[in-house]
Design a protein around this motif. Structure first.
Motif, mmCIF file in Angstrom:
data_model
loop_
_atom_site.group_PDB
_atom_site.id
_atom_site.type_symbol
_atom_site.label_atom_id
_atom_site.label_comp_id
_atom_site.label_asym_id
_atom_site.label_seq_id
_atom_site.Cartn_x
_atom_site.Cartn_y
_atom_site.Cartn_z
ATOM 1 N N SER A 37 0.828 -1.209 0.000
ATOM 2 C CA SER A 37 0.000 0.000 0.000
ATOM 3 C C SER A 37 0.868 1.267 0.000
ATOM 4 O O SER A 37 0.538 2.261 -0.656
ATOM 5 C CB SER A 37 -0.936 -0.017 1.208
ATOM 6 O OG SER A 37 -1.456 1.257 1.461
ATOM 7 N N TYR A 38 1.990 1.222 0.730
ATOM 8 C CA TYR A 38 2.923 2.364 0.729
ATOM 9 C C TYR A 38 3.501 2.571 -0.668
ATOM 10 O O TYR A 38 3.640 3.702 -1.133
ATOM 11 C CB TYR A 38 4.040 2.106 1.739
ATOM 12 C CG TYR A 38 5.097 3.196 1.815
ATOM 13 C CD1 TYR A 38 4.985 4.244 2.725
ATOM 14 C CD2 TYR A 38 6.213 3.172 0.984
ATOM 15 C CE1 TYR A 38 5.951 5.243 2.804
ATOM 16 C CE2 TYR A 38 7.181 4.166 1.048
ATOM 17 C CZ TYR A 38 7.046 5.192 1.954
ATOM 18 O OH TYR A 38 8.002 6.177 2.026
ATOM 19 N N LEU A 39 3.856 1.455 -1.322
ATOM 20 C CA LEU A 39 4.493 1.542 -2.641
ATOM 21 C C LEU A 39 3.472 1.791 -3.759
ATOM 22 O O LEU A 39 3.849 2.093 -4.882
ATOM 23 C CB LEU A 39 5.275 0.254 -2.933
ATOM 24 C CG LEU A 39 6.460 -0.043 -2.001
ATOM 25 C CD1 LEU A 39 7.012 -1.437 -2.275
ATOM 26 C CD2 LEU A 39 7.560 1.004 -2.157
ATOM 27 N N GLY A 40 2.203 1.633 -3.437
ATOM 28 C CA GLY A 40 1.160 1.854 -4.438
ATOM 29 C C GLY A 40 1.044 0.709 -5.436
ATOM 30 O O GLY A 40 0.731 0.920 -6.599
ATOM 31 N N VAL A 41 1.327 -0.535 -4.992
ATOM 32 C CA VAL A 41 1.205 -1.702 -5.880
ATOM 33 C C VAL A 41 0.348 -2.773 -5.196
ATOM 34 O O VAL A 41 0.069 -2.680 -3.995
ATOM 35 C CB VAL A 41 2.585 -2.312 -6.230
ATOM 36 C CG1 VAL A 41 3.442 -1.315 -6.976
ATOM 37 C CG2 VAL A 41 3.311 -2.821 -4.978
ATOM 38 N N SER A 42 -0.037 -3.791 -5.943
ATOM 39 C CA SER A 42 -0.790 -4.898 -5.360
ATOM 40 C C SER A 42 0.159 -5.837 -4.619
ATOM 41 O O SER A 42 1.372 -5.804 -4.830
ATOM 42 C CB SER A 42 -1.519 -5.673 -6.457
ATOM 43 O OG SER A 42 -0.563 -6.359 -7.240
ATOM 44 N N ARG A 43 -0.424 -6.667 -3.737
ATOM 45 C CA ARG A 43 0.406 -7.619 -2.995
ATOM 46 C C ARG A 43 1.092 -8.619 -3.940
ATOM 47 O O ARG A 43 2.198 -9.057 -3.703
ATOM 48 C CB ARG A 43 -0.475 -8.387 -1.996
ATOM 49 C CG ARG A 43 0.032 -8.190 -0.580
ATOM 50 C CD ARG A 43 -0.616 -9.132 0.379
ATOM 51 N NE ARG A 43 -2.075 -8.916 0.458
ATOM 52 C CZ ARG A 43 -2.842 -9.509 1.374
ATOM 53 N NH1 ARG A 43 -2.292 -10.322 2.262
ATOM 54 N NH2 ARG A 43 -4.139 -9.309 1.397
ATOM 55 N N GLU A 44 0.395 -8.923 -5.040
ATOM 56 C CA GLU A 44 0.950 -9.871 -6.010
ATOM 57 C C GLU A 44 2.210 -9.288 -6.669
ATOM 58 O O GLU A 44 3.212 -9.963 -6.826
ATOM 59 C CB GLU A 44 -0.096 -10.219 -7.092
ATOM 60 C CG GLU A 44 -1.300 -11.012 -6.589
ATOM 61 C CD GLU A 44 -2.195 -10.215 -5.627
ATOM 62 O OE1 GLU A 44 -2.327 -8.985 -5.815
ATOM 63 O OE2 GLU A 44 -2.745 -10.808 -4.676
ATOM 64 N N THR A 45 2.124 -7.998 -7.032
ATOM 65 C CA THR A 45 3.281 -7.332 -7.647
ATOM 66 C C THR A 45 4.452 -7.328 -6.667
ATOM 67 O O THR A 45 5.597 -7.590 -7.034
ATOM 68 C CB THR A 45 2.922 -5.880 -8.036
ATOM 69 O OG1 THR A 45 1.793 -5.921 -8.890
ATOM 70 C CG2 THR A 45 4.072 -5.190 -8.748
ATOM 71 N N LEU A 46 4.141 -7.044 -5.402
ATOM 72 C CA LEU A 46 5.182 -7.009 -4.373
ATOM 73 C C LEU A 46 5.851 -8.381 -4.245
ATOM 74 O O LEU A 46 7.075 -8.481 -4.165
ATOM 75 C CB LEU A 46 4.580 -6.582 -3.029
ATOM 76 C CG LEU A 46 5.587 -6.363 -1.899
ATOM 77 C CD1 LEU A 46 6.472 -5.158 -2.187
ATOM 78 C CD2 LEU A 46 4.868 -6.162 -0.562
#
Lengths: 187, 187
Positions: free
Chosen positions: B173-182
């Motif tokens: 959420s901090y990085l502005g991406v989905s958990r899958e992308t992370l």
């Protein structure tokens, strides 16, 4: 006629004629032509600028050579690479003039001397720093949250005069979109 | 044992025992459990918090109900909705505890009193405000310029301990991406 810097300072603190003369003695006036730099990436920035007249942009260039505009500056604004100025580290940004500009600058040493001698100028800059921090926080909220259209409307609301003075491609660069996307917003 | 707040203040200014006692008398200690709030969106924030122990997040929710994390806070950090605290306007963000936390807070009025009486605390907070502003500026540069991988590496470099304390979905959420992308970044 009241000096514009005095008007600007007196929005936050009151100063006597003597005090203002003393404050102003710490500043130097310079003129720059359109396209000239005041800060170049990689240098250690020793000056903070206050814009008497003109328009400038602060920006950085990414690895692909693309320019990203961090901030615009116009009359009555302070501008510098803040991190480099405060920490005396290499500047990550460049600042150049979009129009012929007239500026006042104060060096790091002079600003330090002035705030030591005049507590209320410390209060003045502390207040200005707070305003700058809040505006950066809102830019982050906007970058994380808003659509391009919302970002555009926010910029227009905050700086209505900017749009008459700055080329469309720079507005696009500030918003992080292509010129084509920006044109479609205005249809 | 030296009080942790004294250690923190003395990184920037020196204070005597008497001065520190005077400073501390302007603060109040509170404890909050995991998931409890210290700031809620829409309220006028009257307190600035300093984290003795624990971990918190500052965030806002967009129109689609998606949470965006603006900032994490851990030991020795100051946290509040800065715009609401300074301008006494409605908070745009919420802040809650990711872990059980122990905090010191100072009210707007007490902070004003303290800085009026002790010029060097004004200097202390001016310095802290500068550091906060620089960190926000770097967050903007990163949001405009960096790939997700670069943003992730920067966060890891700045706050190595965060990754052991905070759930992956919050990092995303901090990085502005989905958990899958992370997850793919860590493969």
């Amino acid at each position: 006629m009241t000096h514009p810097l005095r008007k600007h300072i007196e929005e936050i603190i009151s100063v006597t004629d003597e005090e203002f003369t003393f404050i102003l003695s710490h500043f130097t006036t310079i003129k720059k032509r359109k396209h000239q730099y005041i800060v170049q990436e990689g240098e250690i920035v020793n000056k903070e600028y206050w814009i008497i007249k003109g328009c400038l942009k602060s920006y950085f260039v990414d690895n692909a050579g693309k320019e990203h505009i961090l901030q615009f500056g116009m009359e009555n604004w302070w501008i510098t690479d803040y991190e480099s100025f405060v920490n005396q580290t290499k500047s990550k940004t460049s600042i150049d003039c979009i129009e012929d500009s007239e500026l006042l600058y104060i060096t790091f040493e002079n600003r330090d001397k002035l705030t030591q001698k005049m507590h209320k100028m410390e209060r003045f800059w502390a207040k200005k720093s707070k305003i700058g921090r809040i505006s950066l926080q809102n830019r982050i909220l906007s970058l994380l949250k808003n659509s391009t259209k919302e970002k555009y409307d926010l910029l227009l609301e905050q700086y209505p005069k900017l749009f008459q003075r700055v080329p469309k491609k720079m507005i696009a660069s500030y918003l992080g979109v292509s010129r084509e996307t920006l044109s479609r917003l205005n249809e």
